[in-house]
Design an enzyme around this catalytic site. Structure first.
Site, PDB file in Angstrom:
ATOM      1  N   THR A  70      -4.851  10.533  -0.667  1.00 28.96           N
ATOM      2  CA  THR A  70      -6.224  10.323  -0.201  1.00 28.96           C
ATOM      3  C   THR A  70      -6.599  11.341   0.862  1.00 28.96           C
ATOM      4  O   THR A  70      -5.758  12.002   1.457  1.00 28.96           O
ATOM      5  CB  THR A  70      -6.399   8.912   0.394  1.00 28.96           C
ATOM      6  OG1 THR A  70      -5.517   8.767   1.511  1.00 28.96           O
ATOM      7  CG2 THR A  70      -6.123   7.842  -0.643  1.00 28.96           C
ATOM      8  N   TYR A  91     -14.933   5.836   8.097  1.00 31.78           N
ATOM      9  CA  TYR A  91     -13.895   6.280   7.161  1.00 31.78           C
ATOM     10  C   TYR A  91     -14.305   5.874   5.752  1.00 31.78           C
ATOM     11  O   TYR A  91     -14.533   4.698   5.475  1.00 31.78           O
ATOM     12  CB  TYR A  91     -12.577   5.619   7.532  1.00 31.78           C
ATOM     13  CG  TYR A  91     -11.366   5.996   6.710  1.00 31.78           C
ATOM     14  CD1 TYR A  91     -10.345   6.759   7.256  1.00 31.78           C
ATOM     15  CD2 TYR A  91     -11.220   5.570   5.397  1.00 31.78           C
ATOM     16  CE1 TYR A  91      -9.221   7.094   6.513  1.00 31.78           C
ATOM     17  CE2 TYR A  91     -10.104   5.893   4.644  1.00 31.78           C
ATOM     18  CZ  TYR A  91      -9.106   6.654   5.211  1.00 31.78           C
ATOM     19  OH  TYR A  91      -7.999   6.980   4.467  1.00 31.78           O
ATOM     20  N   HIS A 115       0.785  -1.232   0.000  1.00 35.97           N
ATOM     21  CA  HIS A 115       0.000   0.000   0.000  1.00 35.97           C
ATOM     22  C   HIS A 115       0.822   1.289   0.000  1.00 35.97           C
ATOM     23  O   HIS A 115       0.333   2.342  -0.399  1.00 35.97           O
ATOM     24  CB  HIS A 115      -0.933   0.007   1.216  1.00 35.97           C
ATOM     25  CG  HIS A 115      -2.206   0.764   0.990  1.00 35.97           C
ATOM     26  ND1 HIS A 115      -2.280   1.908   0.229  1.00 35.97           N
ATOM     27  CD2 HIS A 115      -3.471   0.540   1.430  1.00 35.97           C
ATOM     28  CE1 HIS A 115      -3.528   2.345   0.206  1.00 35.97           C
ATOM     29  NE2 HIS A 115      -4.265   1.527   0.928  1.00 35.97           N
TER      30      HIS A 115
END
Length: 782
Positions: free
Chosen positions: A598, A585, A471
């Site tokens: 993000t 979230y 990630h």
């Protein structure tokens, strides 16, 4: 393969008569062709740098400016207002005639004028890209400024390369601290009692009046200096400094087609998949990919995350990890039955055909050699805690054959696992098999993936495929774009023969895949990391299900944003599942800005909770519909604000980092950043629907992907809206929490979506007459 060629290209024997030198011309020719390929890539990169450097102009426009200036000079008119003469006066006169000096002066002036025009065009483009008010325009209420922006938008500029817009993208703005605190308090209001909210308001006010403004000044200074004031700290402190396992906690997965497996031949599927990935890499390297646009618009998104997609690995450290990226790699590393193989995918500068890669993969599958001691479960080191892996790497993998083999894995274009299992929606228990498919991609056996690689491809025994992605280097939309291209190219472009094999011919002289060699003196740490990873994997409860009752087509007919509809449905499902609300979230992108990543959309709002309570309390349907419309409008507004740099969480995160650098404590920031996200959600965007002809091939529907739960007592929910009539959900939680159950929550999600549709469809006339202020005007404008 290049090393092997170099080893056999020159052979010599020392004899009493002298040195007998032997040359392998075939090997030398292959080395020559590999060098030619390398130089072609360098020339291509240099050409692209020039084209990007002058965008939105073109290199040929320089010649146009020069000719125009010379033409006006020929007509005895000086467009430079004397500048050409001044330039000529400063030129050396010893070896140059007057006419030559004039020509040089014209060239210098024309070049300066051309560069000035480029800067002016780039400034105008940046102004156009900095305007985001169009996202907030309502139907029938388009402002004059937006109308002018639409007319003057930049779609008339010449065809861009992948990175052409990078220098013209605006920088992420730093919100006013008062605005961020106000939005934060508004977001937590439905989660706190009156005394709790009063206490939090007092903390926020004290923070603003004292420490907040001091931290804000440092942050504004960074924003002036850095390309993006968030992204480097986000990558470092959220990802690279995390010492917990990447597996489940950070890495995520992507799935194959839901109903279709293009071939049941494992080696063939691997051949086409690897070829498609390398074709995508070629497009990235040559910058032939079109810049990704914001959905349904011509607004470009930042493409910086594509740079580290291939040839990248995350190396462990004691305090922090490091992302390493290599310019190129001509091989992949393949794992099968506890053994590692280096597979060269180029030969003499030529990419192997899919059939040749299939042939090489079949050789690996047919190799009967057993794994060496400690080799089969070596990948568990990347699945466990980071500090033991860093220590093990330094002690046993810093020299010798272990270092050479580890370098091969880390420098590979990507990692491939030929899995021994069969996966997919199949057999007598298709739903249960989908869940097992998700768990397999998320963690596998905990040692048959290399979780440090930028992404790993998994090819199952029955031809099903999937990926596991690290990630830190990029977010899911970037990997999803790659995976969409791979699936479409595999199924529709490369294709298979009638018997399921790859197309093309095979060069039988291809060398065998190279087995990597290890010397593992101690398996204790491998076993310890495997135990940590296995406990983590066994605790994950995954549930994947396609929701087929309706999709975005029916939702849009009600003039509701599909994402808002689903997010409100998730709030209703969570309330029914847990009897209350939680901090929620939803991932949103900030790639409208340079190097953006993000931002968080806090989906649990005053409006969404009001709707859920009204529905559950049995209030009048008309009242519930009105509250739903308000909640939908509020969610869309929150999403737009996050996309345009007016989010909450990244700003507070950066203020917290500054406070740590200054060595000061903030009770407010400490409490905010310790709040658990018990419902973590994300939509996997479909960005290249033109690659999939769902009308003629309706079975080629992607399952999307998912991730592990963020909180021990919470849920992770990923969803992908496919076509007009389906939404695929991925739900995860932990077995160790008695309050969560992924299957139960999945059932609550389905029921919540159905109940809301029943409510809104009960009075279609009312639904259609309320023109859904939640729908942005962007699609009509752009």
């Amino acid at each position: 393969m290049a090393e092997a060629h170099q080893a056999v290209a020159f052979q010599f024997t020392i004899t009493p008569e002298g040195i007998d030198l032997q040359l392998s011309y075939q090997a030398l020719n292959q080395i020559y062709l590999s060098g030619v390929r390398s130089w072609k890539k360098r020339v291509s990169r240099m050409r692209n740098r020039v084209i990007k450097g002058v965008y939105p102009a073109s290199p040929s426009s320089w010649l146009f400016v020069v000719i125009a200036i010379l033409a006006t000079m020929y007509m005895r008119s000086d467009p430079s207002m004397g500048l050409i003469t001044k330039i000529q006066q400063h030129l050396p006169t010893s070896h140059c005639k007057s006419s030559g000096q004039t020509m040089v002066s014209v060239l210098v002036f024309s070049t300066l004028l051309w560069l000035s025009l480029i800067l002016a065009l780039r400034f105008c483009l940046k102004l156009l890209l900095s305007y985001h008010q169009w996202m907030f325009e309502q139907h029938g209420r388009v402002s004059n400024v937006t109308k002018v922006w639409v007319v003057s938008r930049f779609s008339t500029f010449r065809k861009p390369l992948l990175y052409s817009y990078q220098t013209s993208l605006p920088h992420l703005p730093v919100p006013a601290i008062r605005d961020t605190l106000s939005r934060y308090l508004q977001s937590v209001r439905p989660l706190l009692t009156d005394p709790e909210f009063k206490r939090m308001t007092k903390l926020a006010n004290h923070f603003e009046a004292n420490l907040g403004n001091r931290l804000q000044r440092y942050l504004r200074l960074k924003a002036l200096w850095a390309t993006n004031y968030v992204s480097d700290w986000w990558e470092e402190y959220i990802y690279l400094r995390s010492r917990c396992p990447l597996m489940v906690n950070s890495n995520y997965y992507g799935m194959d087609f839901l109903y279709v497996t293009p071939t049941p031949v494992q080696a063939a599927r691997a051949g086409n998949t690897i070829t498609a990935l390398l074709l995508y890499r070629r497009k990235v390297n040559r910058e032939e990919l079109k810049p990704v646009r914001s959905h349904s618009t011509v607004i470009p998104l930042c493409a910086a995350q594509c740079e580290r997609m291939f040839n990248t690995t995350r190396t462990p450290g004691v305090e922090t990890d490091v992302l390493q990226h290599w310019q190129d790699s001509e091989f992949v590393v393949v794992y099968h039955k506890g053994r590692y193989f280096r597979l060269w995918v180029y030969r003499a500068g030529r990419l192997l055909s899919p059939r040749e890669i299939e042939h090489q993969m079949q050789r690996i599958l047919d190799d009967p050699s057993p794994p060496k001691p400690g080799e089969d479960k070596l990948g568990a080191l990347t699945a466990g805690d980071r500090i033991p892996w860093a220590q093990m790497r330094k002690q046993y993998f810093s020299s010798g054959i272990n270092k050479r083999s580890l370098d091969a894995i880390e420098r590979a274009a990507f990692f491939v696992t030929l899995d021994e299992e069969e996966q997919g929606m199949r057999g007598e228990d298709p739903a249960g098999n989908l869940d097992r498919y998700a768990k397999s991609l998320l963690h596998g056996k905990c040692y048959d993936r290399w979780f440090d690689k930028s992404f790993s491809i998994v090819i199952y025994k029955n031809g099903k495929s999937g990926l596991n992605a690290e990630h830190s280097w990029a977010d899911a939309p970037t990997v999803a774009h790659l995976w969409e291209y791979t699936l479409a190219t595999d199924a529709f472009q490369l294709g298979y023969t009638e018997d399921g094999h790859c197309k093309g011919e095979v060069d039988r002289s291809l060398p065998q895949p190279q087995r990597l060699v290890w010397d593992i003196p101690s398996e204790a740490q491998v076993c310890s990391s495997l135990a940590v990873a296995q406990a983590l994997a066994d605790d994950v409860d995954c549930h994947v299900f396609p929701f087929r009752d309706f999709g975005k087509g029916r939702i849009k007919k009600l003039r509701i944003s599909p994402d808002a509809y689903i997010q409100i449905g998730l709030q209703l499902a969570y309330y029914r599942d847990r009897g209350g609300f939680c901090l929620t979230y939803e991932a949103s992108m900030t790639r409208l800005f340079r190097e953006g990543r993000t931002e968080t959309v806090r989906s649990c709002s005053n409006e969404s909770t009001a709707f859920v309570k009204a529905l559950e309390d049995g209030e009048a349907e008309e009242q519930c519909r009105r509250l739903f419309r308000l909640a939908s409008e509020r969610h869309q507004n929150l999403y737009r604000m996050a996309m345009t740099g007016a989010g909450i969480d990244r700003h507070l995160f950066c203020l917290y980092v500054v406070s740590k650098y200054l060595g000061v404590e903030s009770p407010f920031l400490k409490e905010v950043l310790s709040e658990p996200w018990r419902l973590s959600t994300s939509q996997t965007p479909v960005q290249q629907m033109e690659l999939f002809d769902l009308k003629n091939h309706p079975d080629f529907i992607s399952l999307g992907g998912g991730f592990g739960p963020v909180a021990d007592d919470g849920y992770g929910v990923s969803y992908i809206i496919v076509g007009e009539d389906m939404i695929n959900f991925h739900v995860s939680s932990k077995y160790s929490c008695s309050d969560t159950d992924s299957h139960r929550f999945g059932a609550q999600i389905s029921k919540a979506l159905q109940d809301i549709m029943t409510l809104l469809s009960a009075d279609t006339k009312t639904s259609l007459s309320s023109k859904g202020a939640a729908q942005p005007q962007a699609k009509k404008l752009l």
